[in-house]
Design an enzyme around this catalytic site. Structure first.
Site, mmCIF file in Angstrom:
data_model
loop_
_atom_site.group_PDB
_atom_site.id
_atom_site.type_symbol
_atom_site.label_atom_id
_atom_site.label_comp_id
_atom_site.label_asym_id
_atom_site.label_seq_id
_atom_site.Cartn_x
_atom_site.Cartn_y
_atom_site.Cartn_z
ATOM 1 N N HIS A 156 0.819 2.791 -7.629
ATOM 2 C CA HIS A 156 -0.103 4.178 -7.021
ATOM 3 C C HIS A 156 -1.779 4.338 -8.246
ATOM 4 O O HIS A 156 -1.835 5.171 -8.964
ATOM 5 C CB HIS A 156 0.444 5.932 -7.775
ATOM 6 N N LEU A 175 1.057 -1.010 -0.062
ATOM 7 C CA LEU A 175 -0.372 -0.102 -0.139
ATOM 8 C C LEU A 175 0.820 1.082 -0.220
ATOM 9 O O LEU A 175 2.077 1.158 0.330
ATOM 10 C CB LEU A 175 -0.496 -0.168 1.211
ATOM 11 N N ASP A 176 0.537 1.954 -0.934
ATOM 12 C CA ASP A 176 0.858 2.830 -0.846
ATOM 13 C C ASP A 176 1.377 3.796 0.702
ATOM 14 O O ASP A 176 0.569 4.371 1.710
ATOM 15 C CB ASP A 176 0.601 4.538 -1.122
ATOM 16 N N THR A 177 2.351 5.084 0.706
ATOM 17 C CA THR A 177 2.817 5.393 2.834
ATOM 18 C C THR A 177 1.528 5.441 2.751
ATOM 19 O O THR A 177 1.167 5.930 3.377
ATOM 20 C CB THR A 177 4.213 6.053 2.441
ATOM 21 N N THR A 216 -1.613 5.750 1.789
ATOM 22 C CA THR A 216 -3.168 4.887 1.965
ATOM 23 C C THR A 216 -2.802 4.080 3.016
ATOM 24 O O THR A 216 -2.750 3.745 3.252
ATOM 25 C CB THR A 216 -3.264 4.031 0.704
#
Length: 356
Positions: free
Chosen positions: A305, A220-222, A224
């Site tokens: 992303h 997961l994105d930082t 998110t």
């Protein structure tokens, strides 16, 4: 006044009088038998059965201390300590050694018929997988809810090999080995790695007290938030992230509108990105407050992303993004930063999702 120690006969003196009177009386008849306290306990050559010639040799000296009394007993005038020969001591030691050596032979416990068979009992495997006590697992078998390699089990005591046999309960595969499965509601700002060389907060900080090494399923994105799975089941983790199985992920995104009616169709048809087309499987508006929209996007791709890039390319940059579902695992009311163990049903549904 009569003295208790006088040697005169004919008086009723103290019954514990001197030994002279008794010696004179016993000398007239049979030989004097030494009293127990006068017997000598030494053995070996030269030992005699006669007691010491003097009277009560073990009596305490008047005015002496307890220590003096003990030392007096050990001396030449007191009772002699048992004297055993070296041969006698050796025989006793050998006898004791032989006696206790026999007790080292432990008989093997009796086993039930078929104990030499390979594998483990089915109810034991189910209990270890978290389906309750062994008695509860036996009830599952009695209810014909358990199957091994596609065959429903009806008898108790069936043995299985956790490495080879496929065990299912109510049609869902059971993790028969010591696997662990967790769902973490990752907060924003946490890096999706188990360790971070830069010292930033990462996923490994939430599982430091686990005995076995866990790893994350996907990323997961930082910035998110939301569901990320942690496990030590390598094959399951590989399949959950492989494009072949197309496991769907669901996201809630906060964007600023107004949102046109055809936005969902555009996302489903595909958005051109620099690394190819990206298509959504589902889109809907969850909530609207003025120009603020909360939209739900579901897709099976896992490129970096991808949700942010798709919405930004459509003209709606994302302010906040939360992943609310990974396959059958949903976020529910799980709080941010909380780690929870997946239930057996959830694990079974995950395995069913990737054909395990």
């Amino acid at each position: 006044m009569r003295s208790s120690g006088s040697g005169k006969s004919g008086g009723r003196g103290n019954p514990r009088g001197s030994g002279g009177n008794r010696d004179q009386k016993q000398g007239q008849g049979r030989p004097r038998k030494p009293r127990p306290e006068e017997r000598r306990y030494d053995v070996g050559p030269g030992a005699t059965k006669e007691g010491p010639k003097s009277g009560r040799t073990g009596a305490k000296p008047s005015g002496g201390s307890a220590q003096g009394s003990r030392s007096g007993q050990k001396g030449g005038g007191g009772r002699t300590a048992p004297g055993r020969s070296r041969e006698y001591e050796t025989r006793i030691e050998e006898r004791n050694r032989d006696r206790y050596a026999e007790k080292k032979d432990v008989r093997p416990p009796k086993t039930f018929p078929g104990a030499e068979q390979e594998g483990e009992r089915l109810q034991k495997v189910l209990a270890r997988a978290g389906y309750g006590s062994r008695r509860a697992c036996e009830e599952l078998i009695e209810q014909a809810r358990v199957e091994i390699n596609g065959e429903i089990v009806l008898e108790q005591g069936r043995r299985v090999d956790p490495e080879k046999d496929e065990v299912k309960v109510d049609g869902l595969t059971v993790a028969t080995q010591s696997y662990q499965f967790f769902s973490l509601n990752k907060p924003a700002g946490v890096v999706s790695t188990m360790e971070d060389p830069e010292g930033r907060q990462c996923l490994g900080d939430y599982v430091t007290n686990r005995e076995t090494r866990l790893f994350h399923v996907g990323r997961l994105d930082t910035e998110t938030e939301g569901v990320i799975l942690l496990t030590n089941h390598g094959e399951l983790a590989h399949r959950l992230t492989h494009p072949r199985y197309g496991v769907k992920k669901t996201y809630l995104a906060h964007i600023v509108g107004p949102v046109p009616r055809d936005l969902g169709k555009r996302l489903k048809d595909g958005i051109q990105l620099e690394d190819g087309y990206a298509r959504a499987d589902h889109f809907r508006i969850v909530e609207q407050t003025g120009k603020n929209y909360l939209v739900e996007v579901t897709l099976h791709e896992g490129r970096k992303h991808i949700v942010r890039r798709m919405l930004a390319e459509a003209g709606f940059p994302v302010d906040k993004l939360v992943r609310t579902g990974f396959g059958p695992i949903t976020l529910g009311d799980q709080k941010s930063g909380w780690l929870r163990r997946l239930s057996n049903t959830e694990v079974g549904m995950l395995m069913q999702e990737v054909e395990l």
